[in-house]
Motif scaffolding. Sequence first.
Motif, PDB file in Angstrom:
ATOM      1  N   THR A   1       0.851  -1.185   0.000  1.00 40.15           N
ATOM      2  CA  THR A   1       0.000   0.000   0.000  1.00 40.15           C
ATOM      3  C   THR A   1       0.891   1.241   0.000  1.00 40.15           C
ATOM      4  O   THR A   1       2.115   1.141   0.108  1.00 40.15           O
ATOM      5  CB  THR A   1      -0.902   0.047   1.247  1.00 40.15           C
ATOM      6  N   HIS A   2       0.245   2.391  -0.079  1.00 38.57           N
ATOM      7  CA  HIS A   2       0.983   3.648   0.033  1.00 38.57           C
ATOM      8  C   HIS A   2       0.175   4.601   0.907  1.00 38.57           C
ATOM      9  O   HIS A   2      -1.047   4.667   0.822  1.00 38.57           O
ATOM     10  CB  HIS A   2       1.216   4.275  -1.343  1.00 38.57           C
ATOM     11  N   ASP A   3       0.880   5.336   1.762  1.00 37.50           N
ATOM     12  CA  ASP A   3       0.193   6.247   2.675  1.00 37.50           C
ATOM     13  C   ASP A   3      -0.500   7.391   1.945  1.00 37.50           C
ATOM     14  O   ASP A   3      -1.514   7.925   2.421  1.00 37.50           O
ATOM     15  CB  ASP A   3       1.194   6.848   3.673  1.00 37.50           C
ATOM     16  N   ALA A   4       0.054   7.820   0.794  1.00 33.31           N
ATOM     17  CA  ALA A   4      -0.507   8.944   0.037  1.00 33.31           C
ATOM     18  C   ALA A   4      -0.726  10.142   0.955  1.00 33.31           C
ATOM     19  O   ALA A   4      -1.762  10.815   0.907  1.00 33.31           O
ATOM     20  CB  ALA A   4      -1.818   8.543  -0.645  1.00 33.31           C
ATOM     21  N   TYR A   5       0.297  10.409   1.782  1.00 32.15           N
ATOM     22  CA  TYR A   5       0.163  11.475   2.780  1.00 32.15           C
ATOM     23  C   TYR A   5       1.143  12.617   2.531  1.00 32.15           C
ATOM     24  O   TYR A   5       0.749  13.767   2.397  1.00 32.15           O
ATOM     25  CB  TYR A   5       0.375  10.886   4.175  1.00 32.15           C
ATOM     26  N   HIS A   6       2.439  12.302   2.487  1.00 29.77           N
ATOM     27  CA  HIS A   6       3.460  13.343   2.328  1.00 29.77           C
ATOM     28  C   HIS A   6       4.719  12.699   1.778  1.00 29.77           C
ATOM     29  O   HIS A   6       5.004  11.536   2.050  1.00 29.77           O
ATOM     30  CB  HIS A   6       3.747  14.005   3.681  1.00 29.77           C
ATOM     31  N   SER A   7       5.473  13.465   1.013  1.00 27.39           N
ATOM     32  CA  SER A   7       6.665  12.894   0.395  1.00 27.39           C
ATOM     33  C   SER A   7       7.765  12.582   1.397  1.00 27.39           C
ATOM     34  O   SER A   7       8.658  11.770   1.110  1.00 27.39           O
ATOM     35  CB  SER A   7       7.213  13.864  -0.658  1.00 27.39           C
ATOM     36  N   GLU A   8       7.740  13.201   2.581  1.00 25.90           N
ATOM     37  CA  GLU A   8       8.790  12.970   3.563  1.00 25.90           C
ATOM     38  C   GLU A   8       8.253  12.589   4.940  1.00 25.90           C
ATOM     39  O   GLU A   8       8.802  11.726   5.610  1.00 25.90           O
ATOM     40  CB  GLU A   8       9.680  14.221   3.697  1.00 25.90           C
ATOM     41  N   ASP A   9       7.183  13.228   5.370  1.00 27.81           N
ATOM     42  CA  ASP A   9       6.650  12.959   6.698  1.00 27.81           C
ATOM     43  C   ASP A   9       5.786  11.702   6.695  1.00 27.81           C
ATOM     44  O   ASP A   9       5.035  11.456   5.750  1.00 27.81           O
ATOM     45  CB  ASP A   9       5.813  14.139   7.195  1.00 27.81           C
ATOM     46  N   PRO A  10       5.850  10.917   7.775  1.00 22.37           N
ATOM     47  CA  PRO A  10       5.002   9.719   7.843  1.00 22.37           C
ATOM     48  C   PRO A  10       3.548  10.077   8.099  1.00 22.37           C
ATOM     49  O   PRO A  10       3.241  11.124   8.688  1.00 22.37           O
ATOM     50  CB  PRO A  10       5.594   8.955   9.039  1.00 22.37           C
ATOM     51  N   ALA A  11       2.647   9.229   7.664  1.00 24.12           N
ATOM     52  CA  ALA A  11       1.235   9.424   7.970  1.00 24.12           C
ATOM     53  C   ALA A  11       1.034   9.358   9.479  1.00 24.12           C
ATOM     54  O   ALA A  11       1.735   8.629  10.182  1.00 24.12           O
ATOM     55  CB  ALA A  11       0.398   8.346   7.281  1.00 24.12           C
ATOM     56  N   PRO A  12       0.078  10.114  10.008  1.00 24.02           N
ATOM     57  CA  PRO A  12      -0.098  10.160  11.465  1.00 24.02           C
ATOM     58  C   PRO A  12      -0.727   8.913  12.056  1.00 24.02           C
ATOM     59  O   PRO A  12      -0.862   8.814  13.277  1.00 24.02           O
ATOM     60  CB  PRO A  12      -1.004  11.378  11.665  1.00 24.02           C
ATOM     61  N   ASP A  13      -1.101   7.988  11.220  1.00 24.47           N
ATOM     62  CA  ASP A  13      -1.637   6.718  11.724  1.00 24.47           C
ATOM     63  C   ASP A  13      -1.048   5.583  10.893  1.00 24.47           C
ATOM     64  O   ASP A  13      -0.333   5.813   9.925  1.00 24.47           O
ATOM     65  CB  ASP A  13      -3.171   6.686  11.660  1.00 24.47           C
ATOM     66  N   ALA A  14      -1.335   4.367  11.307  1.00 21.29           N
ATOM     67  CA  ALA A  14      -0.749   3.195  10.647  1.00 21.29           C
ATOM     68  C   ALA A  14      -1.773   2.451   9.801  1.00 21.29           C
ATOM     69  O   ALA A  14      -1.623   1.258   9.547  1.00 21.29           O
ATOM     70  CB  ALA A  14      -0.162   2.263  11.702  1.00 21.29           C
ATOM     71  N   THR A  15      -2.792   3.156   9.330  1.00 17.26           N
ATOM     72  CA  THR A  15      -3.888   2.497   8.613  1.00 17.26           C
ATOM     73  C   THR A  15      -3.405   1.739   7.392  1.00 17.26           C
ATOM     74  O   THR A  15      -3.728   0.556   7.192  1.00 17.26           O
ATOM     75  CB  THR A  15      -4.943   3.535   8.199  1.00 17.26           C
ATOM     76  N   GLN A  16      -2.631   2.407   6.540  1.00 17.03           N
ATOM     77  CA  GLN A  16      -2.184   1.751   5.313  1.00 17.03           C
ATOM     78  C   GLN A  16      -1.118   0.700   5.569  1.00 17.03           C
ATOM     79  O   GLN A  16      -1.028  -0.299   4.844  1.00 17.03           O
ATOM     80  CB  GLN A  16      -1.681   2.803   4.322  1.00 17.03           C
ATOM     81  N   TYR A  17      -0.330   0.888   6.589  1.00 12.15           N
ATOM     82  CA  TYR A  17       0.670  -0.128   6.959  1.00 12.15           C
ATOM     83  C   TYR A  17      -0.036  -1.401   7.407  1.00 12.15           C
ATOM     84  O   TYR A  17       0.294  -2.505   6.951  1.00 12.15           O
ATOM     85  CB  TYR A  17       1.556   0.436   8.063  1.00 12.15           C
ATOM     86  N   ALA A  18      -1.023  -1.258   8.281  1.00 15.85           N
ATOM     87  CA  ALA A  18      -1.790  -2.419   8.737  1.00 15.85           C
ATOM     88  C   ALA A  18      -2.524  -3.069   7.563  1.00 15.85           C
ATOM     89  O   ALA A  18      -2.629  -4.311   7.483  1.00 15.85           O
ATOM     90  CB  ALA A  18      -2.778  -2.009   9.823  1.00 15.85           C
ATOM     91  N   ARG A  19      -3.011  -2.249   6.655  1.00 16.71           N
ATOM     92  CA  ARG A  19      -3.728  -2.790   5.492  1.00 16.71           C
ATOM     93  C   ARG A  19      -2.813  -3.639   4.628  1.00 16.71           C
ATOM     94  O   ARG A  19      -3.228  -4.697   4.103  1.00 16.71           O
ATOM     95  CB  ARG A  19      -4.320  -1.639   4.684  1.00 16.71           C
ATOM     96  N   ALA A  20      -1.561  -3.220   4.445  1.00 20.41           N
ATOM     97  CA  ALA A  20      -0.618  -4.017   3.663  1.00 20.41           C
ATOM     98  C   ALA A  20      -0.422  -5.395   4.293  1.00 20.41           C
ATOM     99  O   ALA A  20      -0.359  -6.412   3.585  1.00 20.41           O
ATOM    100  CB  ALA A  20       0.718  -3.285   3.553  1.00 20.41           C
ATOM    101  N   ILE A  21      -0.316  -5.443   5.611  1.00 22.17           N
ATOM    102  CA  ILE A  21      -0.150  -6.737   6.295  1.00 22.17           C
ATOM    103  C   ILE A  21      -1.390  -7.599   6.090  1.00 22.17           C
ATOM    104  O   ILE A  21      -1.288  -8.798   5.785  1.00 22.17           O
ATOM    105  CB  ILE A  21       0.120  -6.516   7.793  1.00 22.17           C
ATOM    106  N   ARG A  22      -2.560  -7.004   6.246  1.00 24.37           N
ATOM    107  CA  ARG A  22      -3.804  -7.768   6.064  1.00 24.37           C
ATOM    108  C   ARG A  22      -3.927  -8.297   4.630  1.00 24.37           C
ATOM    109  O   ARG A  22      -4.387  -9.424   4.411  1.00 24.37           O
ATOM    110  CB  ARG A  22      -5.012  -6.899   6.411  1.00 24.37           C
ATOM    111  N   LEU A  23      -3.518  -7.489   3.663  1.00 24.69           N
ATOM    112  CA  LEU A  23      -3.575  -7.937   2.270  1.00 24.69           C
ATOM    113  C   LEU A  23      -2.681  -9.153   2.051  1.00 24.69           C
ATOM    114  O   LEU A  23      -3.059 -10.099   1.344  1.00 24.69           O
ATOM    115  CB  LEU A  23      -3.153  -6.806   1.339  1.00 24.69           C
ATOM    116  N   SER A  24      -1.499  -9.136   2.654  1.00 21.44           N
ATOM    117  CA  SER A  24      -0.586 -10.277   2.478  1.00 21.44           C
ATOM    118  C   SER A  24      -1.125 -11.530   3.148  1.00 21.44           C
ATOM    119  O   SER A  24      -0.988 -12.635   2.613  1.00 21.44           O
ATOM    120  CB  SER A  24       0.801  -9.931   3.016  1.00 21.44           C
ATOM    121  N   LEU A  25      -1.743 -11.372   4.318  1.00 22.75           N
ATOM    122  CA  LEU A  25      -2.329 -12.529   5.000  1.00 22.75           C
ATOM    123  C   LEU A  25      -3.481 -13.108   4.176  1.00 22.75           C
ATOM    124  O   LEU A  25      -3.593 -14.337   4.035  1.00 22.75           O
ATOM    125  CB  LEU A  25      -2.822 -12.125   6.389  1.00 22.75           C
TER     126      LEU A  25
END
Length: 412
Positions: A260-284
């Motif tokens: 997935t991609h956060d689609a938030y900012h080119s340098e700063d991390p997204a303020p939550d882990a929604t897309q990160y968790a989604r990537a894990i769920r997609l792989s499972l």
Amino acid sequence: MSGLLVTGLGVVAPTGIGAEAHWAALLDERPAIGPITGFDAERYGVTLAAQIRDFDPGEHVSTQLMVQTDRWTWTSLAAATLAAADAGYQAPEDAYATSVFLASGSGGNEFSQHEIQGLWAKGPKSVGAYQSIAWFYAASTGQISIRDGYKGPSGVVVSEGAGGLDSIGWARRVARRGTPAVLVGGTEAGICPYALLCQATSGRLSTATRPEEAYRPFDRRADGHVIGEGGAILLVEEPSAARARGAEKVYGEVAGYGATHDAYHSEDPAPDATQYARAIRLSLADAGVGPDDVDLVVADAAGTPELDALELQAFAAVFGDRTTPVPVTAPSSWTGRLMAGGSALNVATALLAMRDGIVPGIAFLDDPVDAPGVDLVRHPRVQDVSTVVVVARGFGGFNSSIVLRRYAGGMS
């Protein structure tokens, strides 16, 4: 239907040359982080890195090829040779039956450093023709393909630290279109003034001067990460092709992949882990397994309080309802973060953990942060490992996850 099988590992890392040397260093808890050599790094505010200190490129790369390429490509060429040798893989008569699909995060840094210095000191005529190809992200892919005669569909993935996993995702697509064997993964060599300055601008590098204080993911004292060089290249094969050529061993199966991609900012991390968790769920979901089936998670381990907290938030979102906490380790704490090479090396490490039933610990984790639902592995642990999730994040918002599973299909 079985996924791709990993039949060969090629490791060139700060912890050692070859998969077994790397694995022994992790189990012996030997950190590879130390003072930067080769130039004075103090002016950049960073003095530590994980360098490959016992790598002789002349043992792996011809002299003619060395003058055309960067240290980064030398490590890739060596790792590709080691992976093929480990798998007992001989290039088939059909040159289009093998592909090379690697990842790169920074390209040929040392070569470019030399050419830039020549340009400034002597002018344009001092820049050699090889500069145009030695720095290019696809250089390692191309040089391996040319040297070894692999003419299948090949390419390069540029998603920073997530790239090593994304190269495996692309290999699955290549295999589905008819190419039975693919070299995947990648290496990096970003320890020179030019590359160090580029990385220092992120604000994520540790300024510690003692190795034991420099890179402490998930520790309350964490203040950044340490860069490293090297990585891993793996040979993955379609099961029937591996059987047909008589492959003698399988480290594991690539059972699932998600990105997935956060689609938030080119340098700063997204303020939550929604897309990160989604990537894990997609792989499972792709692997057809649930959170309770996972024996181990190999973390991205950014080493900054903010990013570590977000990663633990993602793990809690995916694995928080388990009856037992999910074991989590971070091998990069011993090797430094290797960008694309790091996630590839983590895949190799996970497969070795699966093979031997031992989970390596997290370096210098003396004061762990609170991690509900997560079992942070502090020292090597004997444990059955049959399903592993390897996760990675790339600077700029990339999130990737791979599910590895013990292969029970047999090769006969």
